[in-house]
Write a protein that holds these residues in place. Structure first.
Motif, mmCIF file in Angstrom:
data_model
loop_
_atom_site.group_PDB
_atom_site.id
_atom_site.type_symbol
_atom_site.label_atom_id
_atom_site.label_comp_id
_atom_site.label_asym_id
_atom_site.label_seq_id
_atom_site.Cartn_x
_atom_site.Cartn_y
_atom_site.Cartn_z
ATOM 1 N N ALA A 105 0.962 -1.133 0.091
ATOM 2 C CA ALA A 105 0.074 0.063 0.114
ATOM 3 C C ALA A 105 0.859 1.048 0.003
ATOM 4 C CB ALA A 105 -1.001 0.035 1.332
ATOM 5 N N GLU A 106 1.943 1.297 0.921
ATOM 6 C CA GLU A 106 2.968 2.451 0.751
ATOM 7 C C GLU A 106 3.537 2.460 -0.451
ATOM 8 O OE1 GLU A 106 5.071 3.088 4.788
ATOM 9 O OE2 GLU A 106 4.725 0.999 4.740
ATOM 10 N N HIS A 107 3.912 1.400 -1.116
ATOM 11 C CA HIS A 107 4.537 1.773 -2.436
ATOM 12 C C HIS A 107 3.632 2.281 -3.557
ATOM 13 C CE1 HIS A 107 8.551 -0.514 -2.136
ATOM 14 N NE2 HIS A 107 7.930 -1.192 -1.310
ATOM 15 N N LEU A 108 2.387 1.718 -3.336
ATOM 16 C CA LEU A 108 1.527 2.383 -4.214
ATOM 17 C C LEU A 108 1.101 3.680 -4.054
ATOM 18 C CD1 LEU A 108 -0.934 -0.744 -4.533
ATOM 19 C CD2 LEU A 108 0.588 -0.039 -6.283
ATOM 20 N N ARG A 109 0.946 4.109 -2.892
ATOM 21 C CA ARG A 109 0.754 5.440 -2.379
ATOM 22 C C ARG A 109 1.621 6.357 -2.664
ATOM 23 N NH1 ARG A 109 -1.257 4.046 1.959
ATOM 24 N NH2 ARG A 109 0.373 4.259 3.303
ATOM 25 N N THR A 110 2.936 6.344 -2.612
ATOM 26 C CA THR A 110 4.050 7.230 -2.462
ATOM 27 C C THR A 110 5.097 6.992 -3.349
ATOM 28 O OG1 THR A 110 5.427 5.749 -0.928
ATOM 29 C CG2 THR A 110 3.915 7.166 0.133
ATOM 30 N N ARG A 113 4.887 4.728 -10.646
ATOM 31 C CA ARG A 113 3.986 3.443 -11.137
ATOM 32 C C ARG A 113 4.851 2.161 -11.062
ATOM 33 N NH1 ARG A 113 1.050 4.034 -16.784
ATOM 34 N NH2 ARG A 113 3.138 3.941 -17.696
ATOM 35 N N ASP A 146 -2.460 -3.415 1.882
ATOM 36 C CA ASP A 146 -2.031 -3.340 3.396
ATOM 37 C C ASP A 146 -1.361 -4.617 4.141
ATOM 38 O OD1 ASP A 146 -2.505 -0.276 4.232
ATOM 39 O OD2 ASP A 146 -4.541 -1.045 3.431
ATOM 40 N N GLU A 207 -4.803 -3.244 -9.320
ATOM 41 C CA GLU A 207 -4.516 -1.656 -8.996
ATOM 42 C C GLU A 207 -2.793 -1.757 -8.839
ATOM 43 O OE1 GLU A 207 -4.505 0.474 -4.439
ATOM 44 O OE2 GLU A 207 -5.496 -1.457 -4.665
ATOM 45 N N GLY A 211 -2.908 1.556 -10.727
ATOM 46 C CA GLY A 211 -3.036 2.566 -9.821
ATOM 47 C C GLY A 211 -4.321 2.812 -9.087
ATOM 48 N N HIS A 212 -5.296 1.881 -9.341
ATOM 49 C CA HIS A 212 -6.555 1.973 -8.748
ATOM 50 C C HIS A 212 -7.217 0.636 -8.550
ATOM 51 C CE1 HIS A 212 -8.865 2.003 -12.434
ATOM 52 N NE2 HIS A 212 -8.021 3.059 -12.794
ATOM 53 N N SER A 217 -13.683 3.211 -4.712
ATOM 54 C CA SER A 217 -12.315 3.934 -4.067
ATOM 55 C C SER A 217 -12.696 3.809 -2.428
ATOM 56 C CB SER A 217 -12.109 5.461 -4.424
ATOM 57 O OG SER A 217 -13.024 6.170 -3.867
#
Length: 390
Positions: A105-110, A113, A146, A207, A211-212, A217
């Motif tokens: 989740a952190e990789h995808l969020r911060t 791509r 997560d 995702e 990216g989603h 959401s």
């Protein structure tokens, strides 16, 4: 908690806690073995109202116990290891492997791509972890970014088995789960199965690619998201990200099938299919799919398109079936024949060679399928040699 005392007589709290709905997680040192561990406490006191256990507290306590039992069953490099469990000052705890890294989740969020190669590699490792869990009769039921840790070495570790279902143990039924990644049948109140976990893998893979998630959401109403899982069909990942191979679109579509029977047979076949995708990406350097057949004297556009479609069909069949099942063998045989008919006699011989070796492993050297494949190898190899002499 008094951090000056050892938990269980051997674990010295260091950093923490990180608090969640079910409990608090402390980083601690195992003074006996000299290693860093994660100690998760059940937040029992927070879950009490006026000195009496609430229904939620009782449910959470059962989930906490189930997490320990589930993790204790699974021994695999892709799953965080359970070391110990016990009681400290009236609070229950479990001691787990400390995973140094960040969640997916952190990789995808911060981060930027994810490259396709890394996406596919991590997807295969997720399936490897699930294969180990499913073999131990543990259904995770909460696969989401997560709960997927990425170590500093860049490898996957599955964590948080708090919602796990032990398939061979009678237990209290729960339909809990994270809406964005929850399989359609679980919205109908079903307990869930191995294929429910694989549906969640499909959501995570979607995702990672786009990216989603495929539906909704985090800000959407859960019931609205649930209806999407049950009724809607997402656009293929390639519609959001040009350059994704057709095989990857096929894998995602199969994982996200509404009917569990239409999803991959198990995590093992899925891991194998994802491994095949790594070869596709290597061959195409992250572009649009496998290379076109070379122009040869006997080739034509119609055959090339049939071969391309059959190539994709074989990939799909190998997701849904064991590689030894008859539909897969028949499709691979047809693929080899069409390749030879297109003029690529060496390619046909190579395909038959691989098929013959696989059939020998699956069925033995004297099975008719093995003998037929070796006959095809000899026939197309002979044609290739005659062509060389001309």
């Amino acid at each position: 908690m008094d951090t000056s005392t050892l938990i269980g007589g051997r674990f010295k709290p260091k950093d923490g806690p990180t608090s969640g709905a079910m409990g608090d997680v402390w980083t601690a040192e195992d003074v006996r073995l000299g290693r860093t561990v994660a100690v998760k406490f059940l937040a029992q006191r927070r879950l009490m109202q006026q000195g009496a256990p609430t229904e939620f507290a009782e449910t959470t306590a059962r989930m906490f116990e189930r997490e320990a039992r589930a993790m204790a069953r699974v021994n695999h490099s892709r799953v965080a290891t359970l070391y110990d469990s016990g009681e400290h000052d009236g609070d229950f705890y479990i001691v787990m492997e400390y995973v140094e890294g960040k969640s997916l989740a952190e990789h995808l969020r911060t981060g930027p791509r994810l490259p396709l190669e890394r996406t596919v590699r991590w997807a295969r490792q997720i399936c490897e972890g699930l294969e180990a869990a499913h073999t131990a009769k543990v259904i995770h039921r909460d696969i989401k970014p997560d709960n997927i840790m990425i170590t500093q070495q860049g490898d996957v570790k599955l964590v948080d088995f708090g919602l796990a279902f032990l398939a061979d143990v009678t237990q209290t039924h729960t339909v809990a789960g994270t809406p964005l990644y929850k399989a359609p049948e679980r919205w109908h109140g079903e307990t869930g199965s191995e294929r429910s976990d694989l549906y969640s893998v499909g959501c995570v893979l979607y995702e990672m690619l786009t990216g989603h998630p495929p539906f909704g959401s985090a800000h959407d109403d859960p019931m609205t998201v649930g209806r999407m899982h049950q009724d809607d069909t997402p656009a293929p990942p390639s519609a959001h990200r040009p350059g994704i191979p057709a095989q990857l679109d096929t894998l995602v579509r199969t994982l996200l099938a509404k009917d569990p029977a239409d999803r991959p047979k198990n995590a093992h076949t899925t891991a194998h299919a994802v491994g095949e995708l790594l070869h596709v990406l290597d061959a195409t350097e992250d572009t649009t799919g496998r290379a076109e057949l070379p122009d040869t004297p006997g080739s034509n556009t119609g055959l090339s398109k049939r071969i391309e479609a059959l190539d994709l069909r074989i990939f799909e069949l190998e997701i849904l079936h064991d590689r030894s099942d008859q539909p897969v063998i028949e499709a691979r045989t047809e693929h080899a024949e069409l390749t030879g008919q297109s003029g690529d006699t060496r390619g046909a011989a190579a395909l038959y060679d691989r098929l013959a070796r696989d059939c020998q492993d699956f069925f033995g050297p004297y099975d008719v399928r093995t003998l037929d494949a070796f006959e095809g190898l000899a026939r197309w190899n002979g044609k290739a040699q005659r062509s060389d002499r001309c």
